[in-house]
Design an enzyme around this catalytic site. Structure first.
Site, PDB file in Angstrom:
ATOM      1  N   PHE A  59     -11.378  -5.920  -5.483  1.00 26.32           N
ATOM      2  CA  PHE A  59     -11.314  -6.785  -4.294  1.00 26.32           C
ATOM      3  C   PHE A  59     -10.844  -5.947  -3.101  1.00 26.32           C
ATOM      4  O   PHE A  59      -9.896  -6.296  -2.406  1.00 26.32           O
ATOM      5  CB  PHE A  59     -10.358  -7.978  -4.515  1.00 26.32           C
ATOM      6  CG  PHE A  59     -10.602  -8.750  -5.788  1.00 26.32           C
ATOM      7  CD1 PHE A  59     -11.526  -9.785  -5.805  1.00 26.32           C
ATOM      8  CD2 PHE A  59      -9.926  -8.425  -6.962  1.00 26.32           C
ATOM      9  CE1 PHE A  59     -11.756 -10.508  -6.981  1.00 26.32           C
ATOM     10  CE2 PHE A  59     -10.160  -9.135  -8.137  1.00 26.32           C
ATOM     11  CZ  PHE A  59     -11.071 -10.180  -8.150  1.00 26.32           C
ATOM     12  N   ASP A 117      -6.311  -7.638  -6.122  1.00 24.05           N
ATOM     13  CA  ASP A 117      -5.874  -8.403  -4.940  1.00 24.05           C
ATOM     14  C   ASP A 117      -6.971  -9.399  -4.552  1.00 24.05           C
ATOM     15  O   ASP A 117      -7.631  -9.244  -3.529  1.00 24.05           O
ATOM     16  CB  ASP A 117      -5.575  -7.435  -3.781  1.00 24.05           C
ATOM     17  CG  ASP A 117      -5.041  -8.161  -2.553  1.00 24.05           C
ATOM     18  OD1 ASP A 117      -4.477  -9.263  -2.692  1.00 24.05           O
ATOM     19  OD2 ASP A 117      -5.206  -7.627  -1.435  1.00 24.05           O
ATOM     20  N   CYS A 163      -2.389 -14.489  -3.320  1.00 25.29           N
ATOM     21  CA  CYS A 163      -2.084 -14.873  -1.940  1.00 25.29           C
ATOM     22  C   CYS A 163      -2.249 -16.381  -1.747  1.00 25.29           C
ATOM     23  O   CYS A 163      -2.333 -16.862  -0.632  1.00 25.29           O
ATOM     24  CB  CYS A 163      -2.936 -14.096  -0.951  1.00 25.29           C
ATOM     25  SG  CYS A 163      -4.696 -14.358  -1.170  1.00 25.29           S
ATOM     26  N   ALA A 183     -20.545  -2.419  -5.019  1.00 26.18           N
ATOM     27  CA  ALA A 183     -20.704  -3.816  -4.594  1.00 26.18           C
ATOM     28  C   ALA A 183     -21.030  -4.634  -5.830  1.00 26.18           C
ATOM     29  O   ALA A 183     -22.173  -4.712  -6.271  1.00 26.18           O
ATOM     30  CB  ALA A 183     -21.820  -3.922  -3.566  1.00 26.18           C
ATOM     31  N   ARG A 228       0.851  -1.211   0.000  1.00 21.41           N
ATOM     32  CA  ARG A 228       0.000   0.000   0.000  1.00 21.41           C
ATOM     33  C   ARG A 228       0.878   1.249   0.000  1.00 21.41           C
ATOM     34  O   ARG A 228       0.559   2.245  -0.644  1.00 21.41           O
ATOM     35  CB  ARG A 228      -0.920   0.007   1.223  1.00 21.41           C
ATOM     36  CG  ARG A 228      -1.993  -1.054   1.170  1.00 21.41           C
ATOM     37  CD  ARG A 228      -2.940  -0.949   2.365  1.00 21.41           C
ATOM     38  NE  ARG A 228      -3.828  -2.099   2.385  1.00 21.41           N
ATOM     39  CZ  ARG A 228      -3.906  -2.982   3.384  1.00 21.41           C
ATOM     40  NH1 ARG A 228      -3.181  -2.823   4.477  1.00 21.41           N
ATOM     41  NH2 ARG A 228      -4.720  -4.006   3.308  1.00 21.41           N
ATOM     42  N   ASP A 260     -15.941  -4.546  -4.632  1.00 21.92           N
ATOM     43  CA  ASP A 260     -15.913  -5.819  -3.915  1.00 21.92           C
ATOM     44  C   ASP A 260     -17.300  -6.439  -4.064  1.00 21.92           C
ATOM     45  O   ASP A 260     -18.305  -5.723  -4.094  1.00 21.92           O
ATOM     46  CB  ASP A 260     -15.586  -5.610  -2.427  1.00 21.92           C
ATOM     47  CG  ASP A 260     -15.103  -6.889  -1.755  1.00 21.92           C
ATOM     48  OD1 ASP A 260     -13.893  -6.991  -1.449  1.00 21.92           O
ATOM     49  OD2 ASP A 260     -15.927  -7.801  -1.545  1.00 21.92           O
ATOM     50  N   SER A 261     -17.356  -7.762  -4.159  1.00 21.71           N
ATOM     51  CA  SER A 261     -18.667  -8.402  -4.336  1.00 21.71           C
ATOM     52  C   SER A 261     -19.466  -8.403  -3.031  1.00 21.71           C
ATOM     53  O   SER A 261     -20.670  -8.605  -3.046  1.00 21.71           O
ATOM     54  CB  SER A 261     -18.499  -9.835  -4.846  1.00 21.71           C
ATOM     55  OG  SER A 261     -17.647 -10.545  -3.982  1.00 21.71           O
TER      56      SER A 261
HETATM   57  N1  SAH Z   1      -7.267  -5.981  -1.051  1.00 23.11           N
HETATM   58  C1  SAH Z   1      -7.892  -6.214   0.217  1.00 23.11           C
HETATM   59  C2  SAH Z   1      -7.985  -7.675   0.586  1.00 23.11           C
HETATM   60  C3  SAH Z   1      -8.728  -8.501  -0.418  1.00 23.11           C
HETATM   61  S1  SAH Z   1      -9.467  -9.912   0.256  1.00 23.11           S
HETATM   62  C4  SAH Z   1      -7.157  -5.404   1.296  1.00 23.11           C
HETATM   63  O1  SAH Z   1      -6.159  -4.750   0.989  1.00 23.11           O
HETATM   64  O2  SAH Z   1      -7.587  -5.447   2.443  1.00 23.11           O
HETATM   65  C5  SAH Z   1     -10.422 -10.453  -1.070  1.00 23.11           C
HETATM   66  C6  SAH Z   1     -11.752  -9.732  -1.253  1.00 23.11           C
HETATM   67  O3  SAH Z   1     -12.287 -10.168  -2.507  1.00 23.11           O
HETATM   68  C7  SAH Z   1     -12.830 -10.025  -0.220  1.00 23.11           C
HETATM   69  O4  SAH Z   1     -13.241  -8.834   0.378  1.00 23.11           O
HETATM   70  C8  SAH Z   1     -13.984 -10.654  -1.022  1.00 23.11           C
HETATM   71  O5  SAH Z   1     -15.279 -10.211  -0.593  1.00 23.11           O
HETATM   72  C9  SAH Z   1     -13.705 -10.158  -2.411  1.00 23.11           C
HETATM   73  N2  SAH Z   1     -14.205 -10.992  -3.526  1.00 23.11           N
HETATM   74  C10 SAH Z   1     -14.205 -12.336  -3.630  1.00 23.11           C
HETATM   75  N3  SAH Z   1     -14.657 -12.714  -4.842  1.00 23.11           N
HETATM   76  C11 SAH Z   1     -14.955 -11.578  -5.521  1.00 23.11           C
HETATM   77  C12 SAH Z   1     -15.440 -11.309  -6.829  1.00 23.11           C
HETATM   78  N4  SAH Z   1     -15.721 -12.284  -7.683  1.00 23.11           N
HETATM   79  N5  SAH Z   1     -15.594 -10.021  -7.196  1.00 23.11           N
HETATM   80  C13 SAH Z   1     -15.294  -9.016  -6.338  1.00 23.11           C
HETATM   81  N6  SAH Z   1     -14.836  -9.217  -5.112  1.00 23.11           N
HETATM   82  C14 SAH Z   1     -14.664 -10.477  -4.683  1.00 23.11           C
END
Ligand code: SAH
Length: 394
Positions: free
Chosen positions: A229, A298, A338, A278, A213, A251-252
């Site tokens: 994400f 991510d 990850c 969302a 970050r 984010d979903s």
């Molecule tokens: N980048 C974030 C951590 C990501 S964790 C940070 O810095 O804190 C992964 C995230 O992806 C979760 O919040 C989850 O809700 C989201 N996610 C999972 N599948 C998804 C999709 N198909 N589309 C969008 N978001 C998704």
């Protein structure tokens, strides 16, 4: 103390002599009794020589070694390990007053405490067991943590409902082992955020992206940022402090979006540069414009087991291709995986395939990894899981 002894088959001591902390069930020749899951056992070689002591578990990893010395696993042992973990964080300038009160204090094997994770958020520690032995030791660990941290930790929340092996049937409930109601605002590099350790994912915040970050912040000035994400918005508010022109977070999960909005508001009240959506990331990218010139990908781990590796790599290729199709010329892409089972090379190959598919000119600016408070024990390379690439796209 008397420990049940686990004798290894001839030749199977090699990895332990090289300090790898796992004993696989196939390596066991015999046991002097039947240990219960989570018991501390002693591991010996085929000639009866002492190798180490660790937590016994039913499964392919049968013992996670806690010590290669013949010593007891008691309060003093855990205090010593926790003190050493704290010392590493302090010596590299983490937990430095008000500027940063958030970090990972214990990273499992990386801190010689296999199966245990502890994240610190201000005065709250969130403790997560990934092995039955750590579950049974939770109260002892909480006491050790309290004694090592003094007043600096006032709440300890134990959160292992979903992280313990299902077969162990431990029915661990999430609970406070110390304190209770708490201030839920923590600080990373001077930026504030709410942490929902009660219901949020993992321990409540992704502490492992702090350094990445910070790097993003340096590149954000004047850019249109898309944070895919986003979860609780860590990259989004870093981009805003870095001077981004606009930031879109996706984010979903609508809960994640609510938290992102709350966290952006906490740091940048009434700042019109941010919007959150969302929505599924793939769908969002399909209809996104091509004005974003800084994109973050991510996603959650696409592969949790080796047998789904191929599908995971396809997933990374598709996601990265979708972003590379859309990113503006001169754009920068931060892309991560990850998944522990996806190697650095696998991931790079997946991103390479995505680039080749889109025929964009792509150069690697940085190769990223997990930060120093997620140390990798050199004898346990499996502890390395986060990898990222920063790409310059023309
Ligand atoms: N980048 C974030 C951590 C990501 S964790 C940070 O810095 O804190 C992964 C995230 O992806 C979760 O919040 C989850 O809700 C989201 N996610 C999972 N599948 C998804 C999709 N198909 N589309 C969008 N978001 C998704």
């Amino acid at each position: 103390m008397n420990y049940i002894q686990i004798k290894l088959r001839a030749g199977k001591e090699e990895s332990l002599l090289r300090f790898h902390p796992w004993v696989f069930s196939g390596a066991i020749q015999s046991m002097s009794g039947q240990p219960d899951e989570g018991d501390v056992v002693e591991v010996i070689d085929s000639r009866g020589e002492f190798l180490g002591r660790g937590h016994y578990q039913i499964g392919s990893i049968a013992v996670r070694i806690l010590t290669f010395e013949p010593r007891d696993i008691d309060l003093d042992f855990y205090k010593e390990r926790l003190r050493a973990a704290l010392e590493v964080r302090r010596s590299i300038g983490l937990l430095d007053g008000d500027y940063n009160d958030t970090c990972r204090l214990v990273h499992g094997e990386g801190d010689y405490l296999p199966g245990l994770v502890i994240d610190l958020y201000g005065r709250t520690a969130v403790m997560q067991a990934h092995a039955p032995g750590m579950h049974y030791a939770r109260r002892l660990l909480a006491q050790a943590l309290q004694e090592v941290m003094g007043g600096a930790v006032q709440n300890i929340f134990y959160k292992s409902e979903t992280t313990l092996p299902y077969k162990a049937q431990l029915d661990a409930s999430n609970e406070y082992l110390l304190g209770g109601s708490a201030d839920d605002i923590a600080v990373e590099r001077g930026l504030k955020f709410h942490v929902d350790w009660l219901k949020g994912q993992k321990t409540g915040f992704f502490v492992d992206q702090r350094d990445n970050r910070a790097l993003l912040e340096r590149y954000a000035r004047g850019r249109s940022v898309l944070n895919m994400f986003c979860y609780t918005g860590g990259f989004s508010f870093a981009a805003m402090r870095g001077g981004a022109k606009l930031v879109h977070s996706v984010d979903s999960s609508s809960k994640a979006i609510d938290l992102t909005n709350k966290n952006v508001e906490l740091n940048f009240p009434n700042d019109g540069r941010h919007r959150a959506f969302a929505e599924d990331a793939f769908k969002f990218l399909e209809h996104a414009g091509s004005d974003y010139d800084l994109i973050i990908l991510d996603p959650p781990a696409f592969a949790k087991h080796k047998n789904v590796l191929r599908n995971a790599l396809q997933g990374y290729r598709k996601l990265n291709a979708a972003a590379l199709e859309k990113i503006a010329s001169g754009g920068i892409l931060f892309t991560f995986s990850c998944s522990q089972v996806v190697s650095k090379n696998d991931f790079r190959l997946a991103v390479f395939s995505a680039a080749a598919q889109t025929r964009r000119k792509v150069r690697i600016l940085h190769q990223l990894a997990q930060p120093a408070d997620h140390p990798v024990n050199i004898y346990h390379p499996e502890g390395e899981y986060l990898k990222g690439l920063v790409l310059y796209v023309e």
